[in-house]
Design a protein around this motif. Structure first.
Motif: not given
Length: 442
Positions: A44, A123, A126-127, A239-240, A319, A323
């Motif tokens: 992450a 999230e 990021v994706c 965040n995770v 990753s 996320y």
């Protein structure tokens, strides 16, 4: 206090809730080992952001660059410790999701409004960025391995990359992706090592310069802000965190924070091994001529760079999944709890395919990678990573004014707000400059 519903309604409700909890991705399996948390955290944290660190250094310069890097490492480790501590601060209850902690601190409604939008921006952001990174690295790999092939558009490589996720995103929960995550964590160490070792073996370039590259003062200042955003993006793993901790078993005698913290410390040592050598060696060797992805600056040996690009692809696959999992959890929670859908495999199949397709489409439409990082980095990563945990800590524990804890939290909050305000400015400017020359789906 909330008035209690009649007992039989309550039992029926709690039975259904138990069933839903057992189905949702985050709460469904709680038998993770401490080392799961280590590699989930590495995956992450060490994003593709690490490859942009030498470039961020070139925008910040030696003094500020080293300061910001080290400060960020310390502050984010501290806020991570806070999150791990707060996961079970109410006896018998676990805050399995970031927004549940927010709701405990700020109240049911406000907590949701503060945390969820930021968490979703991070999230989903990021994706999308990882879709682009994955596509770009595949493209680079293809160019290196097969030099006289017909070039293929980036758009198609993003599609190829996304095809993996149409399969992987159907793994139900965090523990089931621990294999993917382990591979990703190993890869991140590998390509970071390749990046700095290959730079070091090249030796310092003759015409190396360490000054700021921009001609005008305004340019220098904007670049500085943008560099801050890149650093903020590199340290965004918070965040995770609660979602990862939720998978660790917990009893009153052995709370989950023990194994989780062990995992976090290991993860942070790995993070330091990835980040500092890459940032400092990369900048030392290439100076301000370094590109925003250091693998692009290293042209030879071709096989090594091709390998590193493939490692990046594998890492980004892991990753992306980490996320995406909390987003899947939110979407599935919403559908099942609020809209009363039945928790079935078909529902999960539709939801997750829709999400992968959406991020793929957005990635194909807006692939200006660097600017997006700095923009998102400041906007949402800084709060959730640098100062939201501190504000929650202050709101719940209420430490004495001017005590060490009080000062530590306020320093983090000030530093975090400073990052949040400044870096999107730099990022937005980069996006505007790059968008001028950009043609859609080229």
């Amino acid at each position: 206090m909330v008035s209690q519903p009649p007992q039989e309604d309550y039992d029926e409700k709690s039975a259904r809730q138990k069933e839903i909890e057992a189905w949702l991705p985050i709460t469904s399996s709680r038998n993770a080992k401490w080392w799961y948390s280590a590699f989930h955290n590495v995956t992450a944290m060490v994003g593709a952001g690490v490859l942009g660190l030498p470039y961020a250094m070139s925008q910040l310069g030696w003094g500020p660059g080293i300061t910001v890097m080290v400060l960020s490492w310390i502050i984010t480790l501290y806020t991570l410790w806070q999150m791990v501590e707060m996961h079970e601060m109410v006896p018998g209850k676990r805050f399995d999701r970031y927004h549940e902690l927010g709701q405990h601190a700020f109240g049911e409604k406000l907590g949701l409004y503060i945390v969820v939008p930021q968490q979703l921006i991070v999230e989903i952001g990021v994706c999308i960025v990882y879709m682009v990174t994955g596509g770009k690295s595949l493209k680079k790999f293809h160019e290196l391995v097969c030099e006289d092939c017909k070039p293929i558009k980036l758009t198609y490589f993003i599609m190829i990359f996304a095809s993996v996720h149409f399969v992987l995103s159907h793994l139900p929960n965090f523990n089931s992706i621990s294999g993917v995550s382990l591979a990703a964590a190993v890869m991140s160490l590998s390509y970071s090592t390749i990046a700095w070792a290959a730079s070091a073996s090249k030796g310092v370039r003759e015409d190396v310069e360490y000054g700021y590259k921009a001609k005008s003062t305004a340019g220098t200042v904007f670049n500085f802000f943008s560099g801050l955003g890149d650093v903020a993006f590199a340290y965004a793993g918070h965040n995770v965190v609660l979602e990862i901790q939720a998978t660790i078993p917990s009893t009153p005698e052995k709370p989950s924070k023990g194994p989780m913290w062990k995992g976090v410390v290991v993860a942070y040592i790995v993070v330091a091994l990835c980040y500092f050598p890459v940032a400092f060696v990369g900048y030392y060797i290439f100076g301000n001529a370094v590109e925003d992805n250091i693998l692009m600056s290293l042209k030879k040996p071709a096989w090594l760079i091709a390998m590193a690009n493939m490692f990046v692809v594998i890492h980004v696959i892991g990753s992306y999944q980490i996320y995406a999992m909390p987003v899947f959890d939110m979407m599935e929670t919403l559908l099942v709890k609020k809209l009363n859908f039945r928790p079935t495999t078909i529902l999960r199949f539709c939801v997750r395919n829709f999400y992968v397709a959406a991020t793929m489409f957005l990635g194909m439409t807006f692939p200006f990678f660097g600017g997006l990082l700095a923009f998102f980095g400041g906007f949402a990563f800084a709060p959730t990573t640098y100062f939201l945990p501190c504000i929650i800590w202050l709101a719940i524990y209420k430490p004495k004014k001017y005590s060490l804890s009080w000062w530590a939290n306020w320093v983090c909050i000030v530093f975090g707000i400073f990052l949040m305000v400044l870096s999107p400015i730099g990022g937005l400017r980069t996006i505007v400059i790059q968008a001028k020359e950009y043609k859609f789906y080229s």
